[in-house]
Design a protein around this motif. Structure first.
Motif, mmCIF file in Angstrom:
data_model
loop_
_atom_site.group_PDB
_atom_site.id
_atom_site.type_symbol
_atom_site.label_atom_id
_atom_site.label_comp_id
_atom_site.label_asym_id
_atom_site.label_seq_id
_atom_site.Cartn_x
_atom_site.Cartn_y
_atom_site.Cartn_z
ATOM 1 N N SER A 5 0.698 -1.357 0.006
ATOM 2 C CA SER A 5 -0.063 0.076 -0.064
ATOM 3 C C SER A 5 0.838 1.282 0.118
ATOM 4 C CB SER A 5 -0.841 -0.010 1.322
ATOM 5 O OG SER A 5 -0.094 -0.178 2.170
ATOM 6 N N ARG A 7 3.795 3.881 -1.807
ATOM 7 C CA ARG A 7 4.592 4.080 -2.684
ATOM 8 C C ARG A 7 6.150 3.838 -2.605
ATOM 9 N NH1 ARG A 7 1.385 6.304 -6.673
ATOM 10 N NH2 ARG A 7 -0.567 7.097 -5.698
ATOM 11 N N LYS A 16 7.632 0.470 -10.678
ATOM 12 C CA LYS A 16 7.353 1.867 -11.384
ATOM 13 C C LYS A 16 8.781 2.021 -12.476
ATOM 14 C CE LYS A 16 5.502 5.335 -10.924
ATOM 15 N NZ LYS A 16 5.586 6.090 -10.033
ATOM 16 N N SER A 55 -4.232 -5.792 -9.180
ATOM 17 C CA SER A 55 -5.131 -4.576 -8.563
ATOM 18 C C SER A 55 -6.364 -5.165 -7.549
ATOM 19 C CB SER A 55 -5.664 -3.738 -9.496
ATOM 20 O OG SER A 55 -6.772 -4.091 -10.187
ATOM 21 N N PRO A 82 -3.525 -1.533 -4.331
ATOM 22 C CA PRO A 82 -4.851 -0.412 -4.503
ATOM 23 C C PRO A 82 -4.647 0.151 -5.604
ATOM 24 C CG PRO A 82 -3.175 0.528 -3.026
ATOM 25 C CD PRO A 82 -2.697 -0.931 -3.404
ATOM 26 N N GLU A 83 -5.847 0.456 -6.378
ATOM 27 C CA GLU A 83 -5.956 1.121 -7.858
ATOM 28 C C GLU A 83 -5.081 2.309 -7.874
ATOM 29 O OE1 GLU A 83 -7.695 -0.486 -9.967
ATOM 30 O OE2 GLU A 83 -8.595 -1.954 -8.611
ATOM 31 N N SER A 84 -4.835 3.123 -6.816
ATOM 32 C CA SER A 84 -3.998 4.348 -7.092
ATOM 33 C C SER A 84 -2.678 3.813 -7.268
ATOM 34 C CB SER A 84 -4.067 5.146 -5.778
ATOM 35 O OG SER A 84 -3.762 4.349 -4.721
ATOM 36 N N LEU A 85 -2.126 2.612 -6.866
ATOM 37 C CA LEU A 85 -0.731 2.507 -7.109
ATOM 38 C C LEU A 85 -0.672 1.521 -8.247
ATOM 39 C CD1 LEU A 85 0.777 1.470 -3.597
ATOM 40 C CD2 LEU A 85 0.706 3.479 -4.790
ATOM 41 N N HIS A 87 -2.655 1.725 -11.138
ATOM 42 C CA HIS A 87 -2.798 2.592 -12.284
ATOM 43 C C HIS A 87 -1.392 3.186 -13.214
ATOM 44 C CE1 HIS A 87 -5.004 5.041 -15.208
ATOM 45 N NE2 HIS A 87 -4.211 6.217 -14.736
ATOM 46 N N PRO A 88 -0.536 3.546 -12.450
ATOM 47 C CA PRO A 88 0.813 3.929 -12.824
ATOM 48 C C PRO A 88 1.385 2.938 -13.517
ATOM 49 C CG PRO A 88 0.491 5.114 -10.656
ATOM 50 C CD PRO A 88 -0.566 4.026 -10.675
#
Length: 261
Positions: A5, A7, A16, A55, A82-85, A87-88
């Motif tokens: 969860s 970054r 990334k 995800s 989570p979607e926020s991580l 998605h990138p």
């Protein structure tokens, strides 16, 4: 599954980099397979990823859940984000959130060419390269040699355009094409819109190596001078030339036509 969860997590930072940098992918010898289709194709060819990434929203999706389960049974580490991580990391819009981290093959270049192959000189567009790989695999060509200036064959964009063709091919990266062409035991056919000899005039039942070049500039003069033959694809319309991926498909399947006639 293990949940990440933050970054700042070291594995997430590595993901990334793999998602955003071709240099990082080359250095690590790893890449990302993005989406259900590629991940499923990878498993179907008897291979296992280093990591399976899903995800939160896709963890309950039937197709993604089935792949995750296969990975868990095979003891592949599975990570949920989570979607926020997530998605990138993904370049697939509105797709099922699933990624594989896989090793990229590093194959020793053979001393000479003895069977049909594709040689790519300074090709720049990932979509073109992926399409050429897909056509080559469909035509039964197994070996593809990419020059040092050709786009990296294992980038996510090329992988998506190839639709799983990578897993059927021997893809050689950073190849000195002049050295390879100079030692070839099969004819080297270079496509050129200015050549007088047509591909339909050639005997393609035997092994040949197809040489394609940059989208705008074509094959370099140095390689053209080494080629056994320069060939053209005749067309009736008012365009100057075909897209390189379309040209490759025409050449490959003229060879298929002659072999199966």
């Amino acid at each position: 599954m293990k949940a990440i969860s933050s970054r700042e997590n070291p594995l997430y930072k590595e993901l990334k980099l793999l998602a955003s940098s071709s240099q990082a992918r080359r250095k690590a010898g790893r890449t990302l397979l993005d989406g259900v289709h590629l991940c499923e194709a990878y498993l179907q060819h008897g291979r296992l990823p280093l990591f399976c990434i899903v995800s939160e929203g896709s963890a309950v999706h039937p197709e993604a859940a089935a792949i995750v389960q296969r990975c868990e049974v095979a003891k592949v580490p599975c990570i949920v984000l989570p979607e926020s991580l997530f998605h990138p990391l993904s370049q697939v819009e509105h797709g099922v959130g699933l990624l594989f981290v896989v090793d990229t093959p590093h194959l020793a270049v053979p001393e000479n060419l003895t069977r049909s192959a594709v040689l790519l000189d300074n090709l720049q567009d990932p979509g073109n390269l992926g399409s050429i790989l897909r056509s080559a695999a469909a035509a039964g060509i197994e070996d593809v040699f990419c020059s040092k200036t050709t786009v990296f064959a294992w980038s996510p964009k090329v992988l998506r355009a190839g639709m799983g063709a990578h897993f059927l091919l021997n893809i050689f990266d950073n190849v000195d094409l002049q050295l390879l062409v100079g030692s070839a035991h099969v004819p080297i056919l270079a496509t050129s819109s200015h050549a007088e000899k047509r591909i339909y005039d050639l005997d393609l039942k035997r092994p040949v190596a197809w040489l394609f070049g940059h989208e705008g500039q074509g094959v370099s003069q140095e390689l053209l001078d080494l080629a056994s033959c320069r060939v053209s694809i005749p067309h009736l319309g008012g365009v100057e030339s075909l897209n390189v991926a379309a040209s490759a498909a025409v050449c490959f399947f003229e060879q298929v036509r002659q072999k199966t006639a």
